[in-house]
Design a protein around this motif. Structure first.
Motif, PDB file in Angstrom:
ATOM      1  N   PRO A  25     -18.904   4.555 -10.374  1.00 54.44           N
ATOM      2  CA  PRO A  25     -19.499   4.716 -11.705  1.00 54.44           C
ATOM      3  C   PRO A  25     -18.724   5.713 -12.558  1.00 54.44           C
ATOM      4  CG  PRO A  25     -21.195   4.793  -9.997  1.00 54.44           C
ATOM      5  CD  PRO A  25     -19.872   4.814  -9.298  1.00 54.44           C
ATOM      6  N   ASN A  26     -18.698   5.433 -13.851  1.00 52.31           N
ATOM      7  CA  ASN A  26     -18.122   6.321 -14.851  1.00 52.31           C
ATOM      8  C   ASN A  26     -16.642   6.607 -14.615  1.00 52.31           C
ATOM      9  OD1 ASN A  26     -18.349   7.661 -17.259  1.00 52.31           O
ATOM     10  ND2 ASN A  26     -19.175   9.545 -16.371  1.00 52.31           N
ATOM     11  N   THR A  27     -15.906   5.589 -14.215  1.00 54.91           N
ATOM     12  CA  THR A  27     -14.447   5.683 -14.079  1.00 54.91           C
ATOM     13  C   THR A  27     -13.820   4.439 -14.694  1.00 54.91           C
ATOM     14  OG1 THR A  27     -14.464   4.621 -11.886  1.00 54.91           O
ATOM     15  CG2 THR A  27     -14.566   7.038 -11.946  1.00 54.91           C
ATOM     16  N   ARG A  28     -12.550   4.551 -15.051  1.00 53.31           N
ATOM     17  CA  ARG A  28     -11.750   3.413 -15.497  1.00 53.31           C
ATOM     18  C   ARG A  28     -10.646   3.188 -14.480  1.00 53.31           C
ATOM     19  NH1 ARG A  28     -11.349   1.844 -20.659  1.00 53.31           N
ATOM     20  NH2 ARG A  28     -10.434   0.016 -19.618  1.00 53.31           N
ATOM     21  N   LEU A  29     -10.265   1.916 -14.309  1.00 53.08           N
ATOM     22  CA  LEU A  29      -9.310   1.559 -13.261  1.00 53.08           C
ATOM     23  C   LEU A  29      -8.321   0.527 -13.780  1.00 53.08           C
ATOM     24  CD1 LEU A  29      -8.620   1.825 -10.157  1.00 53.08           C
ATOM     25  CD2 LEU A  29     -10.172  -0.092  -9.800  1.00 53.08           C
ATOM     26  N   TRP A  30      -7.048   0.702 -13.389  1.00 49.76           N
ATOM     27  CA  TRP A  30      -5.994  -0.238 -13.761  1.00 49.76           C
ATOM     28  C   TRP A  30      -5.103  -0.518 -12.542  1.00 49.76           C
ATOM     29  CZ3 TRP A  30      -7.420   3.998 -16.558  1.00 49.76           C
ATOM     30  CH2 TRP A  30      -7.859   3.801 -17.880  1.00 49.76           C
ATOM     31  N   THR A  31      -4.491  -1.686 -12.542  1.00 45.68           N
ATOM     32  CA  THR A  31      -3.412  -1.974 -11.599  1.00 45.68           C
ATOM     33  C   THR A  31      -2.094  -1.944 -12.366  1.00 45.68           C
ATOM     34  OG1 THR A  31      -3.583  -4.378 -11.944  1.00 45.68           O
ATOM     35  CG2 THR A  31      -4.874  -3.415 -10.143  1.00 45.68           C
ATOM     36  N   ILE A  32      -1.062  -1.430 -11.718  1.00 48.61           N
ATOM     37  CA  ILE A  32       0.281  -1.350 -12.306  1.00 48.61           C
ATOM     38  C   ILE A  32       1.228  -2.065 -11.350  1.00 48.61           C
ATOM     39  CG2 ILE A  32       2.101   0.172 -13.138  1.00 48.61           C
ATOM     40  CD1 ILE A  32      -0.054   2.378 -13.362  1.00 48.61           C
ATOM     41  N   THR A  33       1.860  -3.108 -11.821  1.00 41.62           N
ATOM     42  CA  THR A  33       2.684  -3.940 -10.946  1.00 41.62           C
ATOM     43  C   THR A  33       4.128  -3.956 -11.431  1.00 41.62           C
ATOM     44  OG1 THR A  33       0.765  -5.364 -10.542  1.00 41.62           O
ATOM     45  CG2 THR A  33       2.912  -6.218  -9.879  1.00 41.62           C
ATOM     46  N   ALA A  34       5.042  -3.848 -10.471  1.00 43.94           N
ATOM     47  CA  ALA A  34       6.469  -3.933 -10.773  1.00 43.94           C
ATOM     48  C   ALA A  34       7.100  -4.945  -9.827  1.00 43.94           C
ATOM     49  CB  ALA A  34       7.139  -2.570 -10.608  1.00 43.94           C
ATOM     50  N   THR A  35       7.752  -5.949 -10.346  1.00 42.03           N
ATOM     51  CA  THR A  35       8.417  -6.945  -9.517  1.00 42.03           C
ATOM     52  C   THR A  35       9.814  -6.453  -9.153  1.00 42.03           C
ATOM     53  OG1 THR A  35       7.191  -8.736 -10.587  1.00 42.03           O
ATOM     54  CG2 THR A  35       9.198  -9.336  -9.385  1.00 42.03           C
ATOM     55  N   ALA A  89     -12.528   9.781  -9.343  1.00 40.76           N
ATOM     56  CA  ALA A  89     -11.281   9.065  -9.629  1.00 40.76           C
ATOM     57  C   ALA A  89     -10.571   8.676  -8.343  1.00 40.76           C
ATOM     58  CB  ALA A  89     -10.381   9.925 -10.510  1.00 40.76           C
ATOM     59  N   MET A  90     -10.580   9.582  -7.369  1.00 42.73           N
ATOM     60  CA  MET A  90      -9.955   9.271  -6.079  1.00 42.73           C
ATOM     61  C   MET A  90     -10.702   8.138  -5.377  1.00 42.73           C
ATOM     62  SD  MET A  90      -7.408  10.319  -4.223  1.00 42.73           S
ATOM     63  CE  MET A  90      -6.839   9.605  -2.682  1.00 42.73           C
ATOM     64  N   ALA A  91     -12.016   8.182  -5.424  1.00 42.89           N
ATOM     65  CA  ALA A  91     -12.805   7.121  -4.799  1.00 42.89           C
ATOM     66  C   ALA A  91     -12.523   5.775  -5.466  1.00 42.89           C
ATOM     67  CB  ALA A  91     -14.289   7.465  -4.883  1.00 42.89           C
ATOM     68  N   ALA A  92     -12.324   5.780  -6.769  1.00 42.31           N
ATOM     69  CA  ALA A  92     -12.090   4.523  -7.484  1.00 42.31           C
ATOM     70  C   ALA A  92     -10.846   3.807  -6.975  1.00 42.31           C
ATOM     71  CB  ALA A  92     -11.986   4.791  -8.987  1.00 42.31           C
ATOM     72  N   VAL A  93      -9.738   4.546  -6.814  1.00 42.44           N
ATOM     73  CA  VAL A  93      -8.511   3.888  -6.347  1.00 42.44           C
ATOM     74  C   VAL A  93      -8.624   3.491  -4.885  1.00 42.44           C
ATOM     75  CG1 VAL A  93      -7.006   4.940  -8.064  1.00 42.44           C
ATOM     76  CG2 VAL A  93      -7.373   6.117  -5.893  1.00 42.44           C
ATOM     77  N   MET A  94      -9.278   4.310  -4.065  1.00 41.13           N
ATOM     78  CA  MET A  94      -9.379   3.991  -2.637  1.00 41.13           C
ATOM     79  C   MET A  94     -10.317   2.813  -2.387  1.00 41.13           C
ATOM     80  SD  MET A  94      -7.206   5.924  -1.169  1.00 41.13           S
ATOM     81  CE  MET A  94      -7.609   5.609   0.553  1.00 41.13           C
ATOM     82  N   TYR A  95     -11.423   2.750  -3.103  1.00 40.83           N
ATOM     83  CA  TYR A  95     -12.332   1.613  -2.931  1.00 40.83           C
ATOM     84  C   TYR A  95     -11.657   0.313  -3.333  1.00 40.83           C
ATOM     85  CZ  TYR A  95     -16.187   4.970  -2.372  1.00 40.83           C
ATOM     86  OH  TYR A  95     -17.012   5.972  -1.936  1.00 40.83           O
ATOM     87  N   HIS A  96     -10.889   0.364  -4.432  1.00 39.60           N
ATOM     88  CA  HIS A  96     -10.212  -0.862  -4.854  1.00 39.60           C
ATOM     89  C   HIS A  96      -9.100  -1.230  -3.872  1.00 39.60           C
ATOM     90  CE1 HIS A  96      -9.257  -3.987  -7.730  1.00 39.60           C
ATOM     91  NE2 HIS A  96      -7.973  -3.717  -7.552  1.00 39.60           N
ATOM     92  N   ALA A  97      -8.449  -0.223  -3.298  1.00 38.68           N
ATOM     93  CA  ALA A  97      -7.378  -0.507  -2.331  1.00 38.68           C
ATOM     94  C   ALA A  97      -7.907  -1.309  -1.150  1.00 38.68           C
ATOM     95  CB  ALA A  97      -6.751   0.800  -1.842  1.00 38.68           C
ATOM     96  N   ARG A  98      -9.167  -1.079  -0.789  1.00 39.19           N
ATOM     97  CA  ARG A  98      -9.746  -1.817   0.344  1.00 39.19           C
ATOM     98  C   ARG A  98      -9.862  -3.305   0.053  1.00 39.19           C
ATOM     99  NH1 ARG A  98     -15.033   1.984   1.623  1.00 39.19           N
ATOM    100  NH2 ARG A  98     -13.915   3.922   2.145  1.00 39.19           N
TER     101      ARG A  98
END
Length: 861
Positions: A155-165, A279-288
């Motif tokens: 809750p109350n976070t923003r999340l993005w993916t950044i991709t580089a080929t 913020a840390m939880a947001a990236v780790m939860y999405h990583a799963r």
């Protein structure tokens, strides 16, 4: 030592507050001979770098001064000053003081070297559904990168993916790409976890210009608005490792290695939140949720991990990592024999040190000892070294188990690839299984090594663990797992890494259930492939570089690194292991306290006969069944200050929590990892899990002193802490129950758990207090071990133990002499449950927990 000043909000740190109205409280420590001088303290401050202003802080009345939980230097006095403050924006401040109005001011920086403090008023407006883009937080984002917003699970976070080929590996050589990301906007502090060494993570800190000496797995930036930008490099997707690094101009770059034969995507997750944890939880939860590669076909030799996991039966933690362990590594040296191992165990028993787990570490195996060091030595066969273990491993384990039935678990060490240098090329193992030769390139591990080939890895592990199981081994420590990342060949990494990791996990689950330790495995691919997925039971995994008993400077760093590594590893499917330590050591208490707070296993590596029984008794307890247990908090210990660096003169604060929300117990460990005396003011509100609506008493482990009942929203509900170099303490906040007494007014009662244990609150399995109709309070406590139970009662100094109290176990009165008023604090009733148990001759009834009831009359005359 001259005058020393500290404050809350603290100098030298950035403090985020939700309320524009707050109190600034300063503590001035001066000599008693000048304590009555007309001391003045002033705050010098500026809003958003506008003009500086001055405000005098009036002294606090003695009745409002916070109690000290530590023994104060008898030649010093503590003077408190406090004033309300209003801030609508960011505030920078410092302090100055003088002992009369006609004396020159002394500035805090000149006295202690601590820089200005900063306060950010963070209203935490919702980020959900906002139109902000990642370019609002990272300036000059590389247009060649694909940036996409994604839904956050936090809750109350923003999340993005950044991709580089990136391009494919060429001629069996990995392709490396350094790609500009951009520069985080307007940040004041950063924190990163870098590859401190190939097997290990380690923290790095800095201010407004990022400069990393090693590649990072994650970076976090605190900006001027109190928002936290967390970047996480994802590895193991399509055989790609994505890390973060800094450029000479202070921008962030992606460092990507592609082992695949095709174009692949490097991936970074970015999250923004109003606090680091979210913020840390947001990236780790999405990583799963990211599908990781299944880049190699294992064939029938490696069954599906999920299938094996489903067959693993639930086990009581107490049967594995809730007991005290013993490891042979530092204790017995690097040339083990069966007699050395058995002598060490017998010495422990003679000293009444009851271990439940034994780890037979490196150098029990049959090794060829060819080459110059351990990185060249290779493994010859499953059986133990024939000269050192002349009757075989099974005989040694059988003797241990028959003579010491209290040792429930015996583990052996081995490297993921067999040994540090792999498999001996002319050994029985090399003849039994197909092997290949791989080349390594690392400062320590260089040159070729022989390893089991892909098609035989599953069978190899199955056979090896079947052998160990037949020998009576029921647990393993699989070390040197990072070695797969030293291989030069992209093909070997691509085809063998996943095969080895999955084959090991499958065999470990099949033969040893959860009883396995993953070690030297903080390599990025291993973190994301082995430790992040939740498709199997959680394993124990080493959380940092080793305990080095003979390297003095390593000890404070060891604690600091573990506390910060856990900010990431808490989100993995592991139980972080802070490594073994020695109890007869200059830093024994330092390490013991950290292990108790960690929430992970505790095992010692004492040289036989060199033991500190006092330390051991503080970290363990004996159950009614006669077994020894440790007291693990239910929430892992970690640093509560992500952005404070190792070289800064600030106390390391490790927070954890035990029990259920609301009714549980916040715990805060304080450690001086610096080279100077430190004093800080720590608000009760900073303890993990504290509720503003509740009341607590705070107890210091080392002194036994207890505060009166405190409410976290009271500006003077603070704990002053003083620590000399390499000093430590554990502060525990116990929830208070309030009872109304007609004759005594309000009475505060708190269950303090086992007060002689470092984390004795974790000995409480359940607790309940109630006021009966006859005016008597009954406090019921269920404990996991015996010891001294402490009960805080605010009116205890006015009561009589003989007249007003009765305590029972199994509803039988305990001997009266086992209950007394604590010598450390007159408000604490201490009951020696262990002595009472022995004298009463009670039966365990086959259970390790024990119920204790304390009755007392709050309407005494």
């Amino acid at each position: 030592m001259g005058p020393h000043i500290s404050s809350y909000p603290p100098l030298g740190q950035i403090t985020q507050l939700k309320d524009q109205n707050f109190h600034l409280i300063a503590l001035l420590e001066v000599g008693k001979d000048v304590a009555n001088d007309p001391w003045e303290v002033a705050v010098w401050y500026t809003f958003d770098h506008h003009n500086w202003s001055e405000k005098i802080l009036p002294p606090l009345p003695s009745s409002d001064c916070p109690p000290s939980l530590q023994t104060i230097n008898s030649s010093n006095a503590l003077l408190y000053f406090c004033s309300p403050f209003f801030a609508s924006s960011r505030v920078k401040f410092t302090l100055k003081f003088r002992n009369s109005h006609d004396q020159p001011w002394m500035w805090s920086y000149n006295v202690s070297g601590v820089t200005n403090g900063v306060v950010i008023i963070n209203q935490e407006e919702s980020l959900d559904g906002t139109e902000q883009s990642l370019s609002d937080f990272i300036h000059g984002i590389n247009p060649d990168l694909l940036v996409k917003p994604v839904a956050s699970q936090t809750p109350n976070t923003r999340l993005w993916t950044i991709t580089a080929t990136v391009g494919p590996a060429e001629e069996d050589r990995s392709t490396y790409h350094n790609i500009e990301l951009g520069t985080p906007c307007g940040y004041m502090r950063y924190f990163a976890l870098v590859r401190h060494a190939l097997p290990w993570l380690g923290p790095r800190h800095g201010s407004d210009t990022i400069s990393l000496d090693k590649n990072a797995v994650m970076c976090s930036f605190l900006n001027l608005n109190g928002q936290h930008l967390v970047l996480l490099g994802i590895s193991d997707v399509a055989n790609v490792m994505t890390l973060l690094r800094s450029s000479d101009t202070g921008s962030v770059q992606l460092h990507i290695r592609n082992d695949a034969e095709t174009d692949s995507d490097g991936l970074v997750l970015a999250a923004v939140g109003h606090n680091f944890e979210s913020a840390m939880a947001a990236v780790m939860y999405h990583a799963r949720t990211i599908p990781l590669t299944t880049g190699s076909d294992h064939g029938n030799s490696t069954p599906d991990i999920q299938t094996v996991s489903n067959d693993v039966k639930a086990q009581w933690n107490e049967n594995w990592y809730d007991g005290l362990g013993y490891c042979t590594w530092n204790a017995l040296g690097q040339r083990l024999t069966d007699e050395k191992v058995i002598h060490a165990i017998e010495t422990l028993a003679k000293n009444h040190i009851n271990i439940s787990s034994l780890i037979i570490d490196d150098n029990w195996q049959d090794i060829d000892y060819q080459g110059g060091d351990q990185y060249q030595h290779a493994w010859k066969g499953f059986e133990a070294e024939p000269t050192a273990f002349p009757h075989g491993l099974k005989d040694t384990v059988s003797r241990i188990r028959s003579k010491h039935p209290g040792i429930k678990h015996v583990a052996v060490w081995h490297a993921l690839l067999g040994y540090w240098g792999g498999i001996s090329s002319d050994s029985d193992l090399a003849k039994r299984y197909k092997t290949i030769q791989v080349d390594r390139q690392d400062a320590s591990a260089q040159g070729p090594m022989t390893v089991i080939a892909k098609e035989d890895v599953g069978q190899f592990y199955n056979d090896f663990y079947q052998f160990l199981s037949d020998c009576g081994i029921d647990s393993v420590k699989a070390d040197v797992q990072y070695m797969v990342d030293t291989w030069i060949s992209a093909k070997h990494r691509r085809e063998l890494t996943e095969t080895y990791l999955d084959s090991w996990v499958v065999s470990a689950l099949r033969y040893f259930s959860i009883k396995a330790i993953s070690c030297m495995s903080q390599t990025p691919q291993l973190l994301f492939h082995q430790q992040l997925p939740h498709n199997k039971p959680a394993m124990v995994a080493r959380n940092s570089d080793d305990f080095y008993p003979d390297v003095p400077d390593s000890h404070p760093w060891h604690i600091f690194a573990n506390a910060h590594n856990t900010l990431l590893t808490q989100h993995l499917n592991i139980l972080p292991d802070w490594d073994m330590f020695q109890t007869d050591h200059e830093f024994a208490g330092f390490h013991a306290a950290a292990r108790c707070l960690s929430g992970g296993p505790i095992y010692i590596t004492d040289v036989p006969g060199n033991h500190n029984l006092e330390i051991i008794n503080q970290i363990t307890g004996t159950t009614t069944l006669g077994t020894t247990v440790i007291f693990r908090p239910s929430v892992l210990g970690k640093s509560i200050d992500a952005y404070i660096g190792y070289d800064e003169p600030n106390i390391l604060k490790i927070g954890c929590y035990n029990g259920m929300a609301v009714t549980g117990t916040p715990i805060l460990g304080v450690f001086n990892t610096s080279r100077q005396y430190l004093r800080e003011i720590i608000p009760l509100s900073r303890f993990p899990g504290v509720l503003e609506s509740s009341m607590y008493v705070v107890r210091a482990h080392r002194s036994g002193f207890v505060t009166p009942a405190l409410k976290p929203d009271n500006p003077t509900a603070v704990i002053p802490v003083q620590l000399d170099v390499r000093d430590y303490d554990i502060l525990t906040a116990f929830p208070v129950t309030w009872f109304d007494s007609e004759t005594n007014g309000g009475i505060h009662v708190a269950n303090l758990g086992l007060i002689e244990k470092m984390t004795g609150a974790a000995a409480i399995m359940a607790s309940r207090s109630e006021l009966q109709h006859n005016g008597r309070v009954v406090l019921s406590t269920w404990l996991k071990a015996l010891g001294v139970l402490g009960v805080y009662i605010s009116c205890l100094p006015d009561m009589s133990i003989e007249r007003d109290f009765i305590a029972t176990m199994r509803d039988e009165p305990i001997p009266a002499h086992t209950a007394r008023v604590s010598e450390a604090d007159a408000h604490v009733l201490s009951i020696d449950i262990e002595t009472a148990w022995k004298e009463m001759g009670l039966d365990s009834w086959g259970t390790s927990d024990i119920e204790v009831k304390v009755y007392f009359d709050i309407e005494h005359p």
